[in-house]
Write a protein that holds these residues in place. Structure first.
Motif, PDB file in Angstrom:
ATOM      1  N   ALA A 273      33.437  15.898  58.235  1.00  0.00           N
ATOM      2  CA  ALA A 273      34.513  16.698  57.634  1.00  0.00           C
ATOM      3  C   ALA A 273      35.819  15.904  57.586  1.00  0.00           C
ATOM      4  O   ALA A 273      36.538  15.920  56.583  1.00  0.00           O
ATOM      5  CB  ALA A 273      34.710  17.986  58.419  1.00  0.00           C
ATOM      6  N   THR A 274      36.114  15.175  58.667  1.00  0.00           N
ATOM      7  CA  THR A 274      37.323  14.347  58.699  1.00  0.00           C
ATOM      8  C   THR A 274      37.245  13.246  57.657  1.00  0.00           C
ATOM      9  O   THR A 274      38.225  12.941  56.967  1.00  0.00           O
ATOM     10  CB  THR A 274      37.507  13.741  60.095  1.00  0.00           C
ATOM     11  OG1 THR A 274      37.616  14.792  61.056  1.00  0.00           O
ATOM     12  CG2 THR A 274      38.742  12.863  60.149  1.00  0.00           C
ATOM     13  N   ARG A 275      36.072  12.661  57.525  1.00  0.00           N
ATOM     14  CA  ARG A 275      35.872  11.587  56.567  1.00  0.00           C
ATOM     15  C   ARG A 275      36.049  12.089  55.136  1.00  0.00           C
ATOM     16  O   ARG A 275      36.741  11.465  54.324  1.00  0.00           O
ATOM     17  CB  ARG A 275      34.471  11.002  56.758  1.00  0.00           C
ATOM     18  CG  ARG A 275      34.097   9.896  55.783  1.00  0.00           C
ATOM     19  CD  ARG A 275      32.646   9.494  56.008  1.00  0.00           C
ATOM     20  NE  ARG A 275      32.187   8.544  55.010  1.00  0.00           N
ATOM     21  CZ  ARG A 275      32.303   7.236  55.119  1.00  0.00           C
ATOM     22  NH1 ARG A 275      32.873   6.717  56.181  1.00  0.00           N
ATOM     23  NH2 ARG A 275      31.848   6.432  54.167  1.00  0.00           N
ATOM     24  N   ALA A 276      35.435  13.222  54.816  1.00  0.00           N
ATOM     25  CA  ALA A 276      35.535  13.780  53.464  1.00  0.00           C
ATOM     26  C   ALA A 276      36.979  14.145  53.123  1.00  0.00           C
ATOM     27  O   ALA A 276      37.444  13.918  52.004  1.00  0.00           O
ATOM     28  CB  ALA A 276      34.633  15.003  53.332  1.00  0.00           C
ATOM     29  N   ARG A 277      37.680  14.701  54.093  1.00  0.00           N
ATOM     30  CA  ARG A 277      39.083  15.072  53.876  1.00  0.00           C
ATOM     31  C   ARG A 277      39.934  13.827  53.623  1.00  0.00           C
ATOM     32  O   ARG A 277      40.792  13.814  52.747  1.00  0.00           O
ATOM     33  CB  ARG A 277      39.598  15.830  55.098  1.00  0.00           C
ATOM     34  CG  ARG A 277      41.025  16.352  54.984  1.00  0.00           C
ATOM     35  CD  ARG A 277      41.440  17.017  56.286  1.00  0.00           C
ATOM     36  NE  ARG A 277      42.803  17.512  56.215  1.00  0.00           N
ATOM     37  CZ  ARG A 277      43.140  18.788  56.106  1.00  0.00           C
ATOM     38  NH1 ARG A 277      42.191  19.719  56.047  1.00  0.00           N
ATOM     39  NH2 ARG A 277      44.413  19.158  56.054  1.00  0.00           N
ATOM     40  N   ALA A 278      39.668  12.762  54.381  1.00  0.00           N
ATOM     41  CA  ALA A 278      40.450  11.528  54.231  1.00  0.00           C
ATOM     42  C   ALA A 278      40.215  10.869  52.884  1.00  0.00           C
ATOM     43  O   ALA A 278      41.123  10.229  52.329  1.00  0.00           O
ATOM     44  CB  ALA A 278      40.105  10.556  55.360  1.00  0.00           C
ATOM     45  N   LEU A 279      39.014  11.015  52.333  1.00  0.00           N
ATOM     46  CA  LEU A 279      38.666  10.336  51.083  1.00  0.00           C
ATOM     47  C   LEU A 279      38.872  11.210  49.850  1.00  0.00           C
ATOM     48  O   LEU A 279      38.402  10.878  48.772  1.00  0.00           O
ATOM     49  CB  LEU A 279      37.210   9.865  51.135  1.00  0.00           C
ATOM     50  CG  LEU A 279      36.905   8.781  52.170  1.00  0.00           C
ATOM     51  CD1 LEU A 279      35.427   8.415  52.147  1.00  0.00           C
ATOM     52  CD2 LEU A 279      37.759   7.540  51.936  1.00  0.00           C
ATOM     53  N   THR A 280      39.587  12.324  49.999  1.00  0.00           N
ATOM     54  CA  THR A 280      39.896  13.204  48.878  1.00  0.00           C
ATOM     55  C   THR A 280      41.382  13.083  48.529  1.00  0.00           C
ATOM     56  O   THR A 280      42.245  13.294  49.383  1.00  0.00           O
ATOM     57  CB  THR A 280      39.556  14.668  49.220  1.00  0.00           C
ATOM     58  OG1 THR A 280      38.161  14.769  49.516  1.00  0.00           O
ATOM     59  CG2 THR A 280      39.884  15.580  48.046  1.00  0.00           C
TER      60      THR A 280
END
Length: 445
Positions: free
Chosen positions: A157-164
């Motif tokens: 979830a942290t990764r997806a948020r960072a890459l959006t």
């Protein structure tokens, strides 16, 4: 011997700086004493902000020191908080210390514009604009910092948020900023073993049914296809409803979690113009005559984003608030100030629209010049050539040209200097830990 006429310029942008340059060249020293007031000590060449954000141009090379180029003008830094056109005074609030009152005989009122925001929940807390150098540098460091985070975390979830990455507004600022930053991030992925370019989500939200209206419908459609071909999720006829806590909600039902929300959905006249008591149009701009004086105030001149200047080439309409008009209006305005001082006749501003150019990342661009449509490499070359010719001073032209040459020989830097946005955080953390006698806590950069 008579005292020199006091010419006061409010605003150090395109209009203010170029008008001051022309005035100090045309006027003799005993004719006028020119003072320019702006919150910053430099003028920013905004068309190169996207390239500065992407690392193609050194940020210091897209700004011009007002004190350096306006050697015959008095430069004061601070905020103008009030104008009294009857008493011919301006209230100045310096960055420190007490305020002061400035008197003038002729006023050039050109504070420009600020970002136009809407009362969208969470926007003020989570969003950032793209109008000045500080915002451009912050976004560069932030995007690279998000790649650092995504490569280091094991939480999906942290990764997806960072890459959006979400951009709202598909005019020049939004499209160019997204295109340049996406191009930079795409190249940077080569240094992050766990990130593929396709894992990043770049989203462009536009409320109308087209993007880049400045270059015409055909080139706008071409740009739309190019961005979507690069994996950018372009959503037209779509509005931002909420951004509370970084949860972006669109009116088509789509929701994203993101730490990057860039707002480029238009500008509005600087709030100062409402505090002047001078006549405004429905959009809050100063009502200007064709000679660039404010209606009913012949000793007050205006131009640029904050002014509704009649477009003599299109009767009944006003000039577009763009850099092309601002630079040319500054020249006419300065000539009319000189004419006023010498008892001459004022000249109306008239300029036929030449066209527009936009950069879409390395070797990609779109342009419409005098009815001729270009895209791809030719438009990108036209974009760089045109704006290089317009950057103030030979010094900056040479430095930018050197930046571009070096970019052809070496890969761009991908270092995130996140602490630039809060340089005292590390020192405060160390001091707090020493005071409390405990181990230092980790810093979230």
């Amino acid at each position: 011997m008579t005292e020199p006429t006091r010419v006061l310029i409010v605003g150090g942008g395109y209009v203010g700086m170029y008008a001051a340059l022309r005035l100090q060249r045309e006027l003799r020293r005993h004719e006028a004493r020119i003072t320019l007031v702006d919150a910053d000590s430099y003028m920013t060449y905004q068309p190169f902000l996207p390239e500065a954000a992407a690392g193609n141009v050194e940020p210091r090379h897209v700004v011009v020191s007002l004190r350096r180029v306006l050697d015959r003008c008095r430069i004061l830094n601070g905020w103008v908080v009030g104008v009294d056109p009857v008493a011919r005074t301006v209230d100045l609030r310096p960055h420190g210390g007490p305020g002061r009152v400035l008197e003038y005989d002729i006023l050039i009122l050109a504070p420009g514009s600020v970002s136009r925001t809407l009362p969208i929940p969470g926007l003020a807390e989570c969003g950032i604009g793209f109008k000045n150098l500080e915002e451009a540098i912050h976004l560069r460091n932030h995007v690279l910092g998000q790649l650092d985070l995504a490569d280091s975390t094991t939480d999906d979830a942290t990764r997806a948020r960072a890459l959006t990455f979400v951009f709202v507004g598909a005019g020049f600022a939004g499209v160019e900023a997204l295109a340049e930053l996406e191009d930079m991030a795409h190249d940077a992925c080569a240094y992050y073993p766990t990130i593929e370019p396709g894992q990043m989500r770049w989203i462009l939200v536009e409320a109308t049914d087209r993007i880049l209206p400045e270059v015409g419908p055909e080139m706008g459609r071409w740009t739309l296809e190019q961005l979507r071909g690069r994996g950018v999720d372009v959503r037209i006829r779509t509005r931002l409803l909420s951004a509370v806590g970084g949860r972006v909600v669109l009116d088509d039902g789509t929701e994203y979690d993101t730490d990057t929300l860039v707002w480029t959905a238009g500008v509005r006249p600087h709030p100062l113009v409402r505090a002047t008591g001078l006549p405004l149009d429905a959009a809050g701009r100063l009502k200007a005559t064709a000679e660039l004086t404010v209606e009913g105030a012949r000793d007050v001149f205006t131009a640029g984003d904050c002014a509704a200047v009649p477009d003599l080439t299109r009767p009944g309409e006003t000039c577009a608030p763009n850099a092309q008009n601002a630079v040319r209006q500054a020249r006419t305005l300065a000539d009319n100030v000189v004419a006023t001082l010498r008892g001459g006749e004022l000249r109306p501003y008239r300029h036929a629209y030449a066209g527009s150019v936009a950069g879409l990342g390395l070797h990609q661009g779109v342009a419409q010049i005098y009815g001729h449509k270009l895209h791809g490499m030719p438009a990108w070359f036209m974009h760089r050539t045109y704006h290089l010719s317009r950057v103030p001073t030979l010094n900056k032209k040479v430095r930018i040209l050197i930046d571009w040459t070096l970019a052809l020989l070496f890969r761009r830097e991908i270092v995130s200097l996140g602490q630039l946005s809060d340089p005292r955080k590390e020192f405060e953390r160390a001091a707090r830990a020493d005071r409390e006698g405990r181990a230092e806590e980790p810093v979230l950069r």
